[in-house]
Motif scaffolding. Structure first.
Motif: not given
Ligand code: PLZ
Length: 445
Positions: A208, A212, A217-218, A247-253
């Motif tokens: 992470v 970051h 992430e974007t 799960e982290w991938c899902r949160e950040h598209g």
């Protein structure tokens, strides 16, 4: 169809005289860049046995690198291929399509993890599937960065070399590599500095933080990971790590891509290794075990990602060749009908208990790991040192070869002996192969 006798048989030294003759021809005709693990030339194969040109019968603990999971020249495959090759061999699906391609995509959409709406596209090699998964993720997200892991192997084409971690032999001298690819630590329990118990949590925190700080992430289109790392040394990520990343991938598209090219199709005791980790990938790449030895590969994933690409944006002359598709349908049917996932679990229970008993006796075996019929031992210096022992690994593998057992090595440090028997191997042959390993380790350790 000649059934190959399921027995090890040594008629000559390994390699025998006829193989050695052919190997001289190889040097004169084939690029030196194409290597050979064991210069034994094969004439016939079936079940767990390879028959060479000198009449030797070798036990197969490699399956052509996790390909012939259903066995070599498996009866249903032979039949399906014979039929298809007589009907037609090629039209190009992009020109005039055929039903077999659809049937393979339907089967893939069904057997891959998750009950969401899926689509698939077919290609020729694992590398090509990985390239296309990245193309799809970039197109669908409008982002370009890709995250890969230490010890990763994703192929030998330019983009996939960039994703692959190990320099020698895969990347050495072949750069420059594709850009916008970033590498993060893998949750490698055996070598995690603070020990296996803290591995998942600390590796995820490092992941992470690095993404970051160093990428943002974007900017990230995709994270690609092998749910069990193959060429990197059969590294099973610490439990919980992959789930946290997904799960982290899902949160950040971000598109989570599971490369199941080596671990897929019942190899690990389930249709796909992601399932053991409780992960449903957005995209999954497959090849190898998919078609019993014929060249076929696929990307399967969420319909909204797979359909985001403009018409004509994906393809290739041979992708989803009808003969390879017929073989894949027969392979998938074989895995279902003969419960090859169950067979992989039985192989695991025999192999792991016997290898663990060896590890308790010989301190050069630092770790026994893997799932199903994807099992490895990591060899170390011993005497309290966990320094990699690549010399011993090479010696053990070569000694197994001389006794008629085909073994492969792996690992970033070249110190992993890996076992990938066909899922249809008989228990006698499996145990005989392990006996050979045990004898060789006892002699060399
Ligand atoms: N992804 C996870 O294991 C192929 C490589 C052998 P291709 N692994 C065997 C070698 O030395 O070339 C592999 C894999 C994973 C991608 C690939 C690439 O698949 O069909 O070899 O292109």
């Amino acid at each position: 169809m000649s059934m190959v006798p399921q027995q090890r048989l040594l008629r000559t030294e390994i390699p025998g005289p006829r193989s050695l003759e052919l190997h001289v021809r190889k040097s004169a005709a084939v690029s030196a860049g194409v290597g050979t693990t064991l210069p034994v030339y094969i004439e016939r194969a079936g079940g767990g046995i390879l028959v060479d040109v000198d009449g030797n019968q070798l036990i197969d603990f490699g399956s052509g690198i996790a390909v012939t999971s259903v066995g070599n020249a498996a009866p249903r495959i032979v039949e399906a291929v014979r039929q298809q090759v007589g009907d037609f061999t090629h039209t190009c699906f992009m020109v005039t399509p055929y039903e077999e391609y659809l049937a393979v995509c339907e089967a893939l959409n069904e057997v891959t993890p998750g009950t969401h709406e899926k689509r698939s596209a077919l290609f020729n090699s694992g590398s090509e599937a990985v390239e296309n998964a990245i193309k799809i993720a970039r197109h669908a997200t409008g982002r370009t960065a890709v995250i890969a892991f230490d010890h990763a192997y994703h192929g030998r084409t330019n983009l996939t070399m960039a994703l692959t971690a190990k320099s020698m032999p895969y990347k050495h001298g072949f750069g420059p590599f594709a850009g916008d690819i970033y590498r993060v630590p893998m949750a490698y329990p055996y070598r995690w500095p603070t020990g296996p118990d803290r591995c998942a949590e600390e590796a995820f925190a490092a992941f992470v933080e690095q993404v970051h700080a160093q990428v943002g992430e974007t900017n990230v289109a995709a994270v690609i990971v092998e749910p069990i790392q193959g060429e990197g040394g059969f590294i099973v990520p610490a439990p919980g790590f992959l789930r946290a990343v997904a799960e982290w991938c899902r949160e950040h598209g971000i598109v989570f891509i599971a490369d199941e090219i080596q671990s897929g199709f019942c190899r690990t005791g389930d249709w796909f290794a992601s399932t053991h980790e409780g992960v449903v990938p957005d995209l999954i790449t497959t090849a190898k075990g998919i078609a019993g030895g014929l060249p076929l590969a696929a990307v399967t994933g969420r319909a909204e990602l797979m359909d985001a690409v403009h018409g004509g944006g994906l393809g290739g002359t041979y992708g989803g060749n009808p003969v390879a598709c017929a073989a894949a349908l027969a392979a998938i049917e074989t895995m279902r009908a003969d419960d090859l996932a169950g067979a992989a679990k039985r192989i695991e229970s025999i192999m792991v208990s016997r290898l663990q008993a060896m590890a308790a006796k010989y301190d050069v075996i630092g770790d026994v790991r893997g799932r199903g019929a994807m099992i490895a031992v990591e060899l170390v210096q011993g005497g309290g040192s966990t320094q990699p022992n690549s010399a011993l690994t090479a010696q053990i593998s070569a000694a197994c070869h001389r006794e008629g057992l085909v073994t492969l090595t792996a690992g970033t440090f070249g110190n992993v002996l890996r076992f990938l028997p066909p899922l249809v191997i008989g228990e006698d042959l499996l145990n005989e192969g392990i006996d050979i390993i045990e004898g060789v380790v006892a002699r060399l350790a």
